[in-house]
Motif scaffolding. Structure first.
Motif, PDB file in Angstrom:
ATOM      1  N   THR A  54       0.833  -1.199   0.000  1.00 32.72           N
ATOM      2  CA  THR A  54       0.000   0.000   0.000  1.00 32.72           C
ATOM      3  C   THR A  54       0.871   1.254   0.000  1.00 32.72           C
ATOM      4  O   THR A  54       2.093   1.182   0.171  1.00 32.72           O
ATOM      5  CB  THR A  54      -0.922   0.004   1.226  1.00 32.72           C
ATOM      6  OG1 THR A  54      -0.121  -0.115   2.409  1.00 32.72           O
ATOM      7  CG2 THR A  54      -1.897  -1.170   1.165  1.00 32.72           C
TER       8      THR A  54
ATOM      9  N   ARG B  92      -6.879   1.041   1.096  1.00 31.66           N
ATOM     10  CA  ARG B  92      -6.890  -0.351   0.647  1.00 31.66           C
ATOM     11  C   ARG B  92      -6.373  -1.263   1.756  1.00 31.66           C
ATOM     12  O   ARG B  92      -5.582  -0.853   2.602  1.00 31.66           O
ATOM     13  CB  ARG B  92      -6.039  -0.501  -0.617  1.00 31.66           C
ATOM     14  CG  ARG B  92      -6.583   0.266  -1.805  1.00 31.66           C
ATOM     15  CD  ARG B  92      -5.658   0.199  -3.010  1.00 31.66           C
ATOM     16  NE  ARG B  92      -4.400   0.892  -2.794  1.00 31.66           N
ATOM     17  CZ  ARG B  92      -3.449   1.046  -3.724  1.00 31.66           C
ATOM     18  NH1 ARG B  92      -3.640   0.548  -4.945  1.00 31.66           N
ATOM     19  NH2 ARG B  92      -2.335   1.690  -3.448  1.00 31.66           N
ATOM     20  N   ARG B  93      -6.792  -2.513   1.724  1.00 33.84           N
ATOM     21  CA  ARG B  93      -6.419  -3.462   2.768  1.00 33.84           C
ATOM     22  C   ARG B  93      -4.910  -3.635   2.811  1.00 33.84           C
ATOM     23  O   ARG B  93      -4.258  -3.782   1.774  1.00 33.84           O
ATOM     24  CB  ARG B  93      -7.084  -4.813   2.529  1.00 33.84           C
ATOM     25  CG  ARG B  93      -8.607  -4.750   2.518  1.00 33.84           C
ATOM     26  CD  ARG B  93      -9.206  -6.125   2.291  1.00 33.84           C
ATOM     27  NE  ARG B  93      -8.835  -7.064   3.349  1.00 33.84           N
ATOM     28  CZ  ARG B  93      -9.661  -7.972   3.854  1.00 33.84           C
ATOM     29  NH1 ARG B  93     -10.898  -8.050   3.420  1.00 33.84           N
ATOM     30  NH2 ARG B  93      -9.256  -8.793   4.786  1.00 33.84           N
TER      31      ARG B  93
ATOM     32  N   ASN C 164     -12.596  -3.853  -1.004  1.00 30.15           N
ATOM     33  CA  ASN C 164     -11.615  -2.795  -1.223  1.00 30.15           C
ATOM     34  C   ASN C 164     -12.307  -1.624  -1.908  1.00 30.15           C
ATOM     35  O   ASN C 164     -13.134  -1.832  -2.802  1.00 30.15           O
ATOM     36  CB  ASN C 164     -10.462  -3.292  -2.108  1.00 30.15           C
ATOM     37  CG  ASN C 164      -9.217  -3.637  -1.326  1.00 30.15           C
ATOM     38  OD1 ASN C 164      -8.856  -2.946  -0.372  1.00 30.15           O
ATOM     39  ND2 ASN C 164      -8.552  -4.704  -1.709  1.00 30.15           N
TER      40      ASN C 164
END
Length: 748
Positions: free
Chosen positions: A653, A660-661, A699
């Motif tokens: 990320t 986002r995860r 997401n």
């Protein structure tokens, strides 16, 4: 053999003094003794054959006995006899070979043709029948159902990827065709596409370093694609597959005779020109592809059956992904974002056995890879040529089975990056000569020790030494134990291997001159064959491994979210784990394949007196695979259910604000297929990705800033402070789809 058996009877006569009976006999297959086969009755284990196939069971009371013989690689056989008092009965068994993969001939472990059962190095073998359980347009996708192996997509836009073995990235895996390192670093992401599936005899997978035989790149393992021999290939074959996403894949194969040469030809054509945007980010979910590959193999008939074969392949691919309204007029510009890759690849490989008394083989290959790529406004132009030659002598001396070899690899690499001076026509040239020795020693009829060593001299990095040791203990006909240890090395060319460095999404920073990586590995492998009460075979295989890396090259995505920083690790890296495979057959042809792998892949960075441990990015801690086949023979139908499942992995990320995860969920790809067979035709169809899984689930988005791919307006509508980034990907972005295909095989 008769004399041996007579001596055997004389010896047991002295032992037959009691009132109990003795059963002796020979266990063989087509006249060849079967060593260490187990002999059982319904209650208990009674004995086993020796190295000559003979067995003896003493102290049996009068009565009726059913003896069942089991041996790895053969169908079990049962015979019933009636014994009296003080009987001496001869009972011979003639076993029939089974179709188990343990009987298959492999070459990847030792550079020699040996049965998988006898190889001191564990080699996994996958046949075309295995891959037909889940038909795919490329070997890259087909490997998703191999335990411990995962195809990794590295870019959301152009969908290029690599193969992970036991958690190690693609550059740690050597890919070969017919034993030649034909797929080089630059084309690892493309080379597993376009090999005609109709020409594949089998795929061999070795997990763990093999550098003592194969040199650089064989650090984490190797994948060897063995093509068919013209003598065993069908006269004509065709396989046409289409999906509801409008993908079309065609495989054609045929053979003919040209004088003293048998010629095998294969053609693969794949076309997908149907942009789909199911996640509504205005970017293609799957890259558009137009791919063609032509393969031809010539096998020449020579005196004394000496070997001589030549093979060549041409590969062309045009792929693009990006904004839905992209076309070629926007290529390289900053108006509409797209990633476009043109690839041309030429390959030649062959083997020639010299006309001398000794078995002296000269193997050679040449490949040329031309790539013209554009990632947004970043242009990547590259040309790589690799010439390879290897001379080996195979010699048996008493208990020693020797392999002596010398190899030379020449690599010319040129691109328009700083790797070769910042522009074209400043190529990097590397010579890599090497010599190696391997000795497979028969210590005992049940024990083999393989010793090997290789010495290479890299013109850029100097001397490299890679030793190897393998030990095999054939406990009996149903148990085999193998221990392997060795070292590996890898000379790195960063830009030929890491697609993320080329996307244009981040700046690339290389801290120092990158040094070659080295690895130290040990693995323990155990094979156990069992039989159910109905004599159905059950194959179990367990492996434990540990690999330690020094000079590991790592990509740092976290220190600066706008950069990818590359450097040799100041500490070390480790890949360790356990895996298990199950191959089980039931009555009426039902078959189950299943596997599970537990892995721990991490780095330890020693900086300023502190040791910081990190789990490797995009590496799952565990994975599982399965395949269930149920035939309905009266209907000429067969049902296949295949799938895989992966544990949570760390994801790249763009900082703490990125919504986002940070880790992936547990995810799975599952497929079903029905196949109808009539004579020379197979009609098959089914559903891929039954769960409709894509990384978009849960997401907010996958590609960051698709509304501003050239980062022109970072201060506008950017609450998370992100830049354009297509590198966040861990699973294929292609949802559920149906497929339908037809196969034709004509033998004459």
């Amino acid at each position: 053999m008769k004399l041996l058996y007579s001596i055997f009877l004389i010896l047991i006569a002295f032992d037959a003094r009691s009132q109990n009976s003795v059963v002796t006999g020979m266990i063989s297959s087509k006249g060849v003794p079967v060593q260490f086969a187990s002999v059982k009755n319904l209650e208990k284990s009674l004995g086993a054959s020796d190295s000559t196939g003979l067995f003896m069971i003493k102290d049996l009371n009068a009565g009726k006995y059913s003896f069942r013989v089991h041996a790895v690689g053969f169908h079990p056989l049962t015979k019933t006899v009636q014994l009296g008092n003080s009987d001496t009965l001869r009972l011979d068994f003639d076993l029939s070979p089974s179709s188990s993969s343990l009987n298959e001939v492999v070459v990847s472990g030792t550079l020699k043709e040996v049965s998988r059962l006898e190889s001191p190095v564990p080699v996994e073998v996958y046949s075309p029948a295995f891959f037909r359980k889940n038909p795919t347009p490329s070997i890259f996708e087909a490997l998703q159902n191999v335990n411990g192996v995962r195809p990794q997509i590295n870019c959301n836009v152009c969908n290029t990827g690599d193969i992970h073995i036991n958690g190690l990235e693609g550059p740690y895996t050597m890919v070969m065709i017919d034993g030649m390192p034909i797929v080089s670093s630059l084309s690892t992401v493309y080379g597993l596409s376009g090999i005609p599936n109709s020409l594949i005899e089998r795929v061999e997978v070795v997990k763990g370093p093999a550098s003592s035989l194969y040199g650089s790149e064989a650090v984490g393992g190797l994948i060897n694609i063995i093509t068919k021999k013209p003598s065993t290939a069908p006269a004509f074959s065709a396989d046409v597959l289409s999906t509801t996403w409008a993908e079309v894949n065609t495989d054609l194969g045929f053979k003919f005779q040209a004088g003293k040469a048998s010629v095998l030809t294969g053609l693969n054509y794949f076309n997908y020109q149907n942009p789909i945007d199911n996640n509504r980010d205005h970017f293609t979910d799957v890259t558009q592809q137009h791919r063609m590959s032509l393969f031809q193999k010539w096998v020449f008939k020579r005196k004394d059956d000496r070997m001589f074969s030549l093979a060549g392949r041409y590969f062309y691919e045009d792929r693009w992904g990006g904004e839905m309204n992209w076309d070629r007029k926007f290529r390289g510009g900053d108006v509409i974002y797209g990633e476009s890759i043109y690839t041309n690849r030429y390959e030649l490989l062959g083997v020639y056995q010299l006309p001398v008394k000794e078995k002296l083989l000269f193997a050679f290959s040449y490949n040329k890879h031309e790539q013209n790529s554009v990632y947004g406004t970043t242009t990547f132009l590259a040309d790589q040529q690799i010439a390879f030659g290897q001379l080996t002598l195979d010699k048996k001396l008493s208990r020693h089975d020797l392999l002596v070899g010398a190899a030379l690899r020449y690599t010319l690499y040129d691109d328009n990056t700083t790797v070769t001076g910042g522009g074209l026509y400043q190529p990097d040239k590397v010579w890599l000569p090497g010599v190696f020795l391997q000795d497979d020693i028969s210590l005992h009829e049940r024990h083999n020790l393989l010793l090997g060593a290789r010495f290479d001299y890299n013109s850029s990095h100097g001397k490299i030494f890679t030793p190897r040791l393998a030990y095999k203990w054939k406990v009996n006909g149903a148990n085999i134990l193998r221990l392997n240890a060795g070292t590996g090395f890898r000379v790195v060319n960063l830009f030929t291997e890491d697609h993320a460095a080329l996307t244009g999404a981040r700046d690339v920073l290389v801290i120092d001159d990158l040094r070659p990586e080295k690895s130290y590995n040990a693995n323990l492998n155990y094979i156990r064959k069992l039989f159910t009460k109905n004599d159905n075979p059950v194959n179990l295989e367990f492996t434990a491994w540990y690999t330690h890396f020094t000079n590991r090259i790592v990509a740092d995505y976290e220190t600066d979210v706008n950069k990818i920083i590359y450097d040799n690790l100041s500490g070390y890296a480790v890949s360790r784990g356990l895996s298990a495979n199950l191959d089980m057959a039931f009555n009426r042809g039902v078959k189950v394949l299943a596997g599970i792998t537990l892995m721990d892949v991490f780095t330890v960075d020693k900086n300023l007196g502190q040791s910081i441990k990190k789990r490797q990015m995009l590496t799952e801690p565990w994975m599982g695979t399965w395949a269930l086949t149920v035939p309905f023979r009266k209907l000429n139908l067969s049902f296949d259910y295949t799938g895989n499942i992966y544990g949570r992995m760390n994801l790249p990320t763009l900082g703490e604000l990125d919504p986002r995860r940070k880790t992936s969920p547990v995810w799975s790809l599952q497929n079903i297929q029905l196949t109808y067979t009539v004579k020379k035709f197979e009609l098959y169809g089914g559903i891929k990705n039954l769960l409709n899984w894509t990384p978009n689930r849960n997401n907010p988005f996958i590609i960051a800033r698709t509304n501003d791919p050239f980062d022109k307006n970072l201060d506008t509508n950017n609450p998370y402070g992100l830049t354009f980034d297509p590198t966040y990907v861990y699973a294929p972005n292609q949802g559920m789809r149906g497929f339908l295909g037809l196969r034709v095989n004509i033998r004459k």
